[in-house]
Enzyme design. Structure first.
Site, PDB file in Angstrom:
ATOM      1  CB  CYS A   2     -57.639 -56.930 -82.912  1.00 26.93           C
ATOM      2  SG  CYS A   2     -56.885 -58.374 -83.628  1.00 26.93           S
ATOM      3  NE  ARG A  26     -59.367 -54.133 -74.747  1.00 24.15           N
ATOM      4  CZ  ARG A  26     -60.468 -54.873 -74.785  1.00 24.15           C
ATOM      5  NH1 ARG A  26     -60.588 -55.829 -75.665  1.00 24.15           N
ATOM      6  NH2 ARG A  26     -61.443 -54.643 -73.966  1.00 24.15           N
ATOM      7  CD1 TRP A  73     -52.100 -60.772 -79.692  1.00 27.33           C
ATOM      8  CD2 TRP A  73     -53.525 -62.289 -80.492  1.00 27.33           C
ATOM      9  NE1 TRP A  73     -51.849 -61.969 -79.064  1.00 27.33           N
ATOM     10  CE2 TRP A  73     -52.706 -62.921 -79.534  1.00 27.33           C
ATOM     11  CE3 TRP A  73     -54.508 -63.056 -81.132  1.00 27.33           C
ATOM     12  CZ2 TRP A  73     -52.831 -64.265 -79.200  1.00 27.33           C
ATOM     13  CZ3 TRP A  73     -54.630 -64.392 -80.806  1.00 27.33           C
ATOM     14  CH2 TRP A  73     -53.788 -64.982 -79.842  1.00 27.33           C
ATOM     15  CG  ASN A  99     -60.959 -55.794 -83.249  1.00 29.39           C
ATOM     16  OD1 ASN A  99     -59.955 -55.534 -83.891  1.00 29.39           O
ATOM     17  ND2 ASN A  99     -61.296 -55.168 -82.145  1.00 29.39           N
ATOM     18  N   GLY A 100     -61.705 -59.926 -84.973  1.00 24.17           N
ATOM     19  CA  GLY A 100     -62.479 -61.167 -85.091  1.00 24.17           C
ATOM     20  C   GLY A 100     -61.848 -62.104 -86.100  1.00 24.17           C
ATOM     21  CD  GLU A 480     -54.856 -67.054 -61.154  1.00 21.84           C
ATOM     22  OE1 GLU A 480     -55.217 -67.773 -62.099  1.00 21.84           O
ATOM     23  OE2 GLU A 480     -54.503 -65.868 -61.314  1.00 21.84           O
ATOM     24  CE  LYS A 484     -52.105 -64.375 -63.063  1.00 19.04           C
ATOM     25  NZ  LYS A 484     -53.459 -64.162 -63.330  1.00 19.04           N
ATOM     26  CD  GLU A 487     -51.053 -64.396 -67.131  1.00 17.97           C
ATOM     27  OE1 GLU A 487     -51.734 -64.291 -66.115  1.00 17.97           O
ATOM     28  OE2 GLU A 487     -51.519 -64.226 -68.271  1.00 17.97           O
ATOM     29  CG  HIS A 503     -49.809 -90.578 -57.593  1.00 21.85           C
ATOM     30  ND1 HIS A 503     -49.835 -91.889 -57.170  1.00 21.85           N
ATOM     31  CD2 HIS A 503     -50.407 -89.863 -56.609  1.00 21.85           C
ATOM     32  CE1 HIS A 503     -50.445 -91.969 -55.993  1.00 21.85           C
ATOM     33  NE2 HIS A 503     -50.797 -90.749 -55.627  1.00 21.85           N
ATOM     34  CE  LYS A 598     -57.096 -57.573 -68.241  1.00 23.22           C
ATOM     35  NZ  LYS A 598     -56.608 -58.415 -67.134  1.00 23.22           N
TER      36      LYS A 598
HETATM   37  O1  M6R Z   1     -61.898 -61.787 -69.364  1.00 23.39           O
HETATM   38  P1  M6R Z   1     -61.908 -63.207 -68.881  1.00 23.39           P
HETATM   39  O2  M6R Z   1     -61.904 -63.302 -67.394  1.00 23.39           O
HETATM   40  O3  M6R Z   1     -63.025 -64.015 -69.476  1.00 23.39           O
HETATM   41  O4  M6R Z   1     -60.551 -63.809 -69.415  1.00 23.39           O
HETATM   42  C1  M6R Z   1     -60.245 -65.154 -69.245  1.00 23.39           C
HETATM   43  C2  M6R Z   1     -58.759 -65.414 -69.444  1.00 23.39           C
HETATM   44  O5  M6R Z   1     -58.382 -65.079 -70.744  1.00 23.39           O
HETATM   45  C3  M6R Z   1     -57.912 -64.613 -68.453  1.00 23.39           C
HETATM   46  O6  M6R Z   1     -58.295 -64.861 -67.143  1.00 23.39           O
HETATM   47  C4  M6R Z   1     -56.431 -64.961 -68.614  1.00 23.39           C
HETATM   48  O7  M6R Z   1     -56.208 -66.273 -68.243  1.00 23.39           O
HETATM   49  C5  M6R Z   1     -55.587 -63.997 -67.779  1.00 23.39           C
HETATM   50  N1  M6R Z   1     -54.751 -63.209 -68.624  1.00 23.39           N
HETATM   51  C6  M6R Z   1     -54.680 -64.670 -66.835  1.00 23.39           C
HETATM   52  O8  M6R Z   1     -53.992 -63.761 -66.057  1.00 23.39           O
END
Ligand code: M6R
Length: 603
Positions: A2, A26, A73, A99-100, A480, A484, A487, A503, A598
């Site tokens: 948010c 975000r 959000w 927010n929260g 990773e 990527k 997502e 396995h 974000k």
């Molecule tokens: O701001 P941060 O690095 O703590 O965020 C952690 C994850 O939310 C962040 O890396 C998320 O996995 C990414 N959107 C992936 O691309």
């Protein structure tokens, strides 16, 4: 997640809308704005979806010199107009954005608001109704009623409240959710992220948890809930507002991938001297050197950077290193060694899951370091030490340049600590040259991106699922890379230790399943080749991403040669590009994938 923007003392509509647009990256699913012109007119408009939908709904006369806006959000309740913020009290007097997450909202509702009518399913509405009730029944002014309500509220929040009987004030409260107070000439501005209002001011006060504030166009009074006054220092933020613009790029994600050579060079200049000696705060080096175990906590991409960091710390410092999901460690705290040192990797510096662990570490007196991209962020303020990633604002939800910066910065710290501990490998490690090779190597990869786009189109786009495989650091990178791809392209992708497939998971391989193999580990390169054979003979379409020194005829992407411990800096880049091109060519919103935010400020 948010976003919040509020302004008092100048025409607010454009300022709030522009600020919210700057926070769009975000992630959100509805938006709203409240404006009051101090002449008896007030306007509340909310819309589901993009801010453009909200703008369309705004009538020309809707303007005010006090305004609060929000991008939501959804957590409590669906993304609907009713659930969008601002939420308002039943008597129509108070407007609140939040927010929260309010943990005890059901309890508050039952205990204090039994007769009230609720329009939304949100936790936020409970708070605004509570403020109204306390103001009325206890005959309190708005600020007092707000502070009184906050004493009853449990959870995380950044709140902006407007009382329409005194609309030249905005009341603020903060706990665990970020909130910045921007100082203007004849106006004040409040935002959940300073980056959203940099066109208005560069001078900000970062509020602490427990702070409440009464803000008008020319005054700011900060207190705690009991009315004890607090002084908070204002700082001029050194952020280039243009660094957050897309320039000629269609998407931020590609811009940020392309910026990685510059990030490598900047880290080298900022943290290594001409002779290649690390320039790191001695206190940090001492603190880590004294540890008998390093614990890295993070989430998502940052967690994956930590997995690479583990290999690097153990190799160059000899200190055993563990990596944990912050979300798990917060409530299942790992068994500690005698002298632990905690490292938090977090691009945003605001991830709620990581913060829970840091709070616990602080309670236990464990020294900690936050490596973050955001100066002044919550985890940076609350850890013992901070090292900045200096990667420039990362706007795309999918993290790219922050990941490579995290890997490089961990390498710099490992070298600094290793040298201090007399580790010969650390002393011999020419990291200056390594980062320079990384910068050149990444440049070479991004310059050849057309070939990677072809691979994405041919193998990934037609598929519903995919696998990344690798061993050692390649395994960490495969995790990773899979994150990527899934997502941003919504192709279900998993990263695997190459040998683990056989396995169990190999049963999922069928004709045409894309399997992307990473080969940069000198010890296991040949073994991974064997694993490639296993999947290829079962019909997989194999794409290889291979360091030059291990390359064979027919490999798809050959990476410039680099030290194994820095190999993630290169091998991850083609995988970022594969994800980017898969998403773009599927016509998806690359920078704002569905359901994602974000900065994840809820647990
Ligand atoms: O701001 P941060 O690095 O703590 O965020 C952690 C994850 O939310 C962040 O890396 C998320 O996995 C990414 N959107 C992936 O691309």
């Amino acid at each position: 997640m948010c976003g919040i923007v509020g302004v008092v003392g100048k025409p607010a509509r454009e300022v709030v809308l522009n600020g919210l647009k700057n926070l769009e990256y975000r992630g959100y699913d509805s938006a709203g704005i409240y404006l009051n012109d101090l002449q008896g007119h007030e306007y509340l408009t909310k819309a589901v979806g993009r801010i453009a939908n909200l703008e369309e709904k705004l009538a020309p006369e809707e303007e005010g010199t006090t305004g609060i806006g929000h991008t939501r959000w959804a957590t409590h309740g669906h993304p609907t107009v009713e659930n969008a913020h601002p939420q308002y009290s039943e008597d129509g007097r108070f407007y609140l954005v939040h927010n929260g997450v309010i943990e005890n909202y059901l309890e508050l509702k039952e205990k204090y608001l039994a007769g009230a009518h609720f329009k939304s399913e949100t936790d936020t509405e409970v708070v605004v109704q509570l403020v109204a009730k306390l103001a009325k029944e206890e005959n309190l002014d708005a600020f007092s009623a707000f502070k009184q309500a906050l004493k009853l509220v449990k959870g995380s929040y950044a709140f902006l409240l407007v009382d329409n009987t005194k609309p030249d004030h905005i009341y603020i409260a903060k706990n665990k959710s970020p909130m910045m107070l921007g100082l203007g000439d004849g106006f004040n501005i409040i935002a959940s992220d300073a980056i959203s209002v940099l066109d208005q001011t560069k001078t900000f006060i970062a509020l602490n948890d427990g702070d409440c504030a009464d803000v008008t166009k020319d005054s700011i009074e900060i207190q705690d809930c009991d009315g004890n006054k607090a002084e908070r220092e204002a700082k001029v933020l050194d952020i280039d507002p243009n660094a957050a613009s897309k320039g000629t790029y269609e998407f931020y994600m590609l811009k940020e991938i392309d910026e990685q050579p510059a990030v490598m060079r900047r880290l080298s200049t900022d943290y290594l001297d001409e002779a290649g000696k690390p320039v790191v705060d001695e206190k940090i080096i001492d603190a880590v050197s004294q540890a008998d175990r390093i614990y890295i906590f993070a989430a998502g991409t940052s967690y994956h950077a930590g997995l690479v960091g583990k290999e690097i710390f153990e190799k160059f410092t000899g200190i055993p290193t563990e990596v944990g999901y912050a979300s798990e460690a917060g409530y299942h705290f790992p068994m500690m060694s005698k002298h632990p040192f905690f490292i938090f990797l977090t691009q945003s510096g605001e991830t709620a899951d990581s913060r829970v662990v840091l709070t616990e570490a602080n309670k236990r007196g464990i020294p900690s370091l936050t490596m973050t991209n955001v100066e002044g962020s919550t985890l940076s303020r609350e850890a013992t030490y901070t090292m900045l990633l200096n990667a420039g604002p990362e706007i795309a939800v999918a993290s790219t340049k922050a990941y490579t910066a995290q890997v490089a910065l961990q390498a710099i710290l490992a070298k600094a600590v290793g040298e201090k501990l007399g580790d010969q490998a650390a002393k011999d490690w020419n990291l200056k040259q390594g980062l320079s090779l990384a910068a050149e190597g990444i440049q070479e990869i991004v310059d050849g991106k057309e070939k990677i786009e072809e691979l994405a189109k041919k193998y990934l786009i037609p598929s519903r699922n995919a696998f990344y495989i690798g061993r050692g650091i390649d395994h960490a990178v495969s995790l990773e890379s899979a994150l990527k791809l899934k997502e941003v392209s919504y192709i279900q992708t998993e990263g695997f230790a190459a040998a683990e497939l056989k396995h169990g998971t190999i049963s999922l391989i069928e004709d045409g399943t894309p399997v992307i193999a990473l080969i940069n580990d000198p010890v296991t390169a040949d073994l991974t080749r064997g694993n490639i054979q296993e999947v290829a003979s079962r019909g997989a379409n194999v794409i290889t991403i291979v360091g030059k020194q291990f390359a064979k005829e027919g490999d798809n992407i050959v990476l410039p040669e680099i030290d194994y411990y820095l190999s993630a800096l290169l091998s991850v880049v083609p995988t970022q590009l594969l994800a980017y091109f898969a998403s773009k060519n599927k016509g998806l919103d690359v920078d704002k994938p569905r359901n994602l935010a974000k900065s994840v400020t809820v647990e």
